[in-house]
Design a protein around this motif. Sequence first.
Motif, mmCIF file in Angstrom:
data_model
loop_
_atom_site.group_PDB
_atom_site.id
_atom_site.type_symbol
_atom_site.label_atom_id
_atom_site.label_comp_id
_atom_site.label_asym_id
_atom_site.label_seq_id
_atom_site.Cartn_x
_atom_site.Cartn_y
_atom_site.Cartn_z
ATOM 1 N N GLY A 156 -5.761 15.087 21.611
ATOM 2 C CA GLY A 156 -4.789 16.172 21.577
ATOM 3 C C GLY A 156 -3.366 15.708 21.806
ATOM 4 O O GLY A 156 -2.418 16.333 21.345
ATOM 5 N N ASN A 157 -3.182 14.586 22.517
ATOM 6 C CA ASN A 157 -1.832 14.083 22.769
ATOM 7 C C ASN A 157 -1.361 13.090 21.704
ATOM 8 O O ASN A 157 -0.322 12.467 21.859
ATOM 9 C CB ASN A 157 -1.734 13.460 24.173
ATOM 10 C CG ASN A 157 -2.592 12.226 24.331
ATOM 11 O OD1 ASN A 157 -3.129 11.688 23.367
ATOM 12 N ND2 ASN A 157 -2.746 11.765 25.560
ATOM 13 N N GLY A 158 -2.143 12.940 20.634
ATOM 14 C CA GLY A 158 -1.739 12.085 19.514
ATOM 15 C C GLY A 158 -2.233 10.657 19.576
ATOM 16 O O GLY A 158 -2.003 9.882 18.649
ATOM 17 N N ALA A 159 -2.891 10.255 20.662
ATOM 18 C CA ALA A 159 -3.443 8.899 20.749
ATOM 19 C C ALA A 159 -4.593 8.754 19.753
ATOM 20 O O ALA A 159 -5.288 9.728 19.451
ATOM 21 C CB ALA A 159 -3.924 8.615 22.167
ATOM 22 N N THR A 160 -4.786 7.556 19.244
ATOM 23 C CA THR A 160 -5.829 7.339 18.235
ATOM 24 C C THR A 160 -6.757 6.206 18.627
ATOM 25 O O THR A 160 -6.388 5.296 19.371
ATOM 26 C CB THR A 160 -5.216 7.011 16.852
ATOM 27 O OG1 THR A 160 -4.449 5.812 16.968
ATOM 28 C CG2 THR A 160 -4.347 8.146 16.347
ATOM 29 N N ILE A 161 -7.955 6.272 18.111
ATOM 30 C CA ILE A 161 -8.927 5.179 18.152
ATOM 31 C C ILE A 161 -9.365 4.972 16.708
ATOM 32 O O ILE A 161 -9.947 5.872 16.097
ATOM 33 C CB ILE A 161 -10.157 5.526 19.021
ATOM 34 C CG1 ILE A 161 -9.744 5.770 20.468
ATOM 35 C CG2 ILE A 161 -11.201 4.417 18.917
ATOM 36 C CD1 ILE A 161 -10.878 6.298 21.338
ATOM 37 N N ASN A 162 -9.049 3.822 16.155
ATOM 38 C CA ASN A 162 -9.447 3.483 14.799
ATOM 39 C C ASN A 162 -10.254 2.195 14.846
ATOM 40 O O ASN A 162 -9.736 1.146 15.217
ATOM 41 C CB ASN A 162 -8.228 3.308 13.895
ATOM 42 C CG ASN A 162 -7.503 4.609 13.674
ATOM 43 O OD1 ASN A 162 -8.113 5.620 13.354
ATOM 44 N ND2 ASN A 162 -6.204 4.601 13.868
ATOM 45 N N LEU A 163 -11.519 2.296 14.500
ATOM 46 C CA LEU A 163 -12.412 1.142 14.519
ATOM 47 C C LEU A 163 -12.924 0.880 13.112
ATOM 48 O O LEU A 163 -13.294 1.802 12.395
ATOM 49 C CB LEU A 163 -13.602 1.400 15.440
ATOM 50 C CG LEU A 163 -13.290 1.724 16.893
ATOM 51 C CD1 LEU A 163 -14.564 2.133 17.623
ATOM 52 C CD2 LEU A 163 -12.645 0.528 17.572
ATOM 53 N N TYR A 164 -12.930 -0.380 12.725
ATOM 54 C CA TYR A 164 -13.565 -0.781 11.482
ATOM 55 C C TYR A 164 -14.458 -1.971 11.804
ATOM 56 O O TYR A 164 -14.023 -2.931 12.438
ATOM 57 C CB TYR A 164 -12.552 -1.169 10.401
ATOM 58 C CG TYR A 164 -13.257 -1.617 9.153
ATOM 59 C CD1 TYR A 164 -13.764 -0.677 8.268
ATOM 60 C CD2 TYR A 164 -13.476 -2.958 8.888
ATOM 61 C CE1 TYR A 164 -14.466 -1.072 7.138
ATOM 62 C CE2 TYR A 164 -14.174 -3.360 7.770
ATOM 63 C CZ TYR A 164 -14.663 -2.413 6.896
ATOM 64 O OH TYR A 164 -15.367 -2.802 5.788
ATOM 65 N N PHE A 165 -15.701 -1.889 11.396
ATOM 66 C CA PHE A 165 -16.647 -2.975 11.609
ATOM 67 C C PHE A 165 -17.115 -3.485 10.256
ATOM 68 O O PHE A 165 -17.568 -2.710 9.414
ATOM 69 C CB PHE A 165 -17.841 -2.498 12.429
ATOM 70 C CG PHE A 165 -17.467 -2.001 13.799
ATOM 71 C CD1 PHE A 165 -16.879 -2.843 14.731
ATOM 72 C CD2 PHE A 165 -17.689 -0.681 14.152
ATOM 73 C CE1 PHE A 165 -16.538 -2.389 15.991
ATOM 74 C CE2 PHE A 165 -17.344 -0.217 15.413
ATOM 75 C CZ PHE A 165 -16.767 -1.073 16.336
ATOM 76 N N ASP A 166 -17.001 -4.808 10.063
ATOM 77 C CA ASP A 166 -17.442 -5.437 8.818
ATOM 78 C C ASP A 166 -18.942 -5.330 8.633
ATOM 79 O O ASP A 166 -19.437 -5.290 7.514
ATOM 80 C CB ASP A 166 -17.074 -6.926 8.808
ATOM 81 C CG ASP A 166 -15.582 -7.163 8.902
ATOM 82 O OD1 ASP A 166 -14.817 -6.424 8.273
ATOM 83 O OD2 ASP A 166 -15.186 -8.100 9.629
ATOM 84 N N ASP A 167 -19.665 -5.332 9.759
ATOM 85 C CA ASP A 167 -21.126 -5.280 9.702
ATOM 86 C C ASP A 167 -21.631 -4.456 10.875
ATOM 87 O O ASP A 167 -21.117 -4.562 11.989
ATOM 88 C CB ASP A 167 -21.713 -6.693 9.778
ATOM 89 C CG ASP A 167 -23.230 -6.684 9.707
ATOM 90 O OD1 ASP A 167 -23.783 -6.061 8.777
ATOM 91 O OD2 ASP A 167 -23.878 -7.287 10.581
ATOM 92 N N VAL A 168 -22.619 -3.625 10.618
ATOM 93 C CA VAL A 168 -23.273 -2.849 11.668
ATOM 94 C C VAL A 168 -24.775 -2.948 11.443
ATOM 95 O O VAL A 168 -25.249 -2.825 10.319
ATOM 96 C CB VAL A 168 -22.772 -1.380 11.696
ATOM 97 C CG1 VAL A 168 -23.052 -0.656 10.412
ATOM 98 C CG2 VAL A 168 -23.322 -0.621 12.869
ATOM 99 N N SER A 169 -25.518 -3.220 12.535
ATOM 100 C CA SER A 169 -26.967 -3.393 12.441
ATOM 101 C C SER A 169 -27.647 -2.609 13.554
ATOM 102 O O SER A 169 -27.191 -2.620 14.699
ATOM 103 C CB SER A 169 -27.341 -4.871 12.594
ATOM 104 O OG SER A 169 -26.776 -5.634 11.569
ATOM 105 N N PHE A 170 -28.752 -1.969 13.216
ATOM 106 C CA PHE A 170 -29.497 -1.137 14.164
ATOM 107 C C PHE A 170 -30.796 -1.817 14.539
ATOM 108 O O PHE A 170 -31.464 -2.406 13.707
ATOM 109 C CB PHE A 170 -29.776 0.237 13.551
ATOM 110 C CG PHE A 170 -28.525 1.019 13.325
ATOM 111 C CD1 PHE A 170 -28.013 1.846 14.321
ATOM 112 C CD2 PHE A 170 -27.824 0.908 12.142
ATOM 113 C CE1 PHE A 170 -26.849 2.543 14.132
ATOM 114 C CE2 PHE A 170 -26.650 1.601 11.946
ATOM 115 C CZ PHE A 170 -26.161 2.426 12.945
#
Length: 151
Positions: A113-127
């Motif tokens: 709400g205060n404009g802060a961001t979290i931007n994550l990009y992962f090249d690979d994701v494994s479960f």
Amino acid sequence: MKRMIRLLTLLFTVTILFSSCVKSVEIYNDPIVGSWVLNDASKGNASGWQPLYTELENGVFTFYSNGGATYDDGYNLYQGNWSITTVSSGYYDYYGNYYVDYHDAMQVRLRSGNGATINLYFDDVSFDGGNYFSATYYRNYSVERYGFRRY
């Protein structure tokens, strides 16, 4: 008697029609849907692996089946979206091994709400099949790896 045969024929035809109109509903069960906490993070290069502090260790990520996402650290609530796409490119796995193959990449975009961001990009994701997933990102001659566990 003719009336009875016509009625039975009609009943038989209606039964066949209704039995052939069965809808099949398939529920897509994405393994990431649910709540997760960052369990471990580290950065590796030719010198080895070092702990990585992300400031995301004290919150809970929640990924919804509609592509929505939240992150709550007890102070701020971030809201946004997530996506996982299958790509064919080079990537590093959780152990720092390099591959060129099809794999899943993940993106998370959140804003508070205060404009802060979290931007994550992962090249690979494994479960792992249930309670843990790992993700990696290659940046400036090093690999960042993240491990998430169910909350």
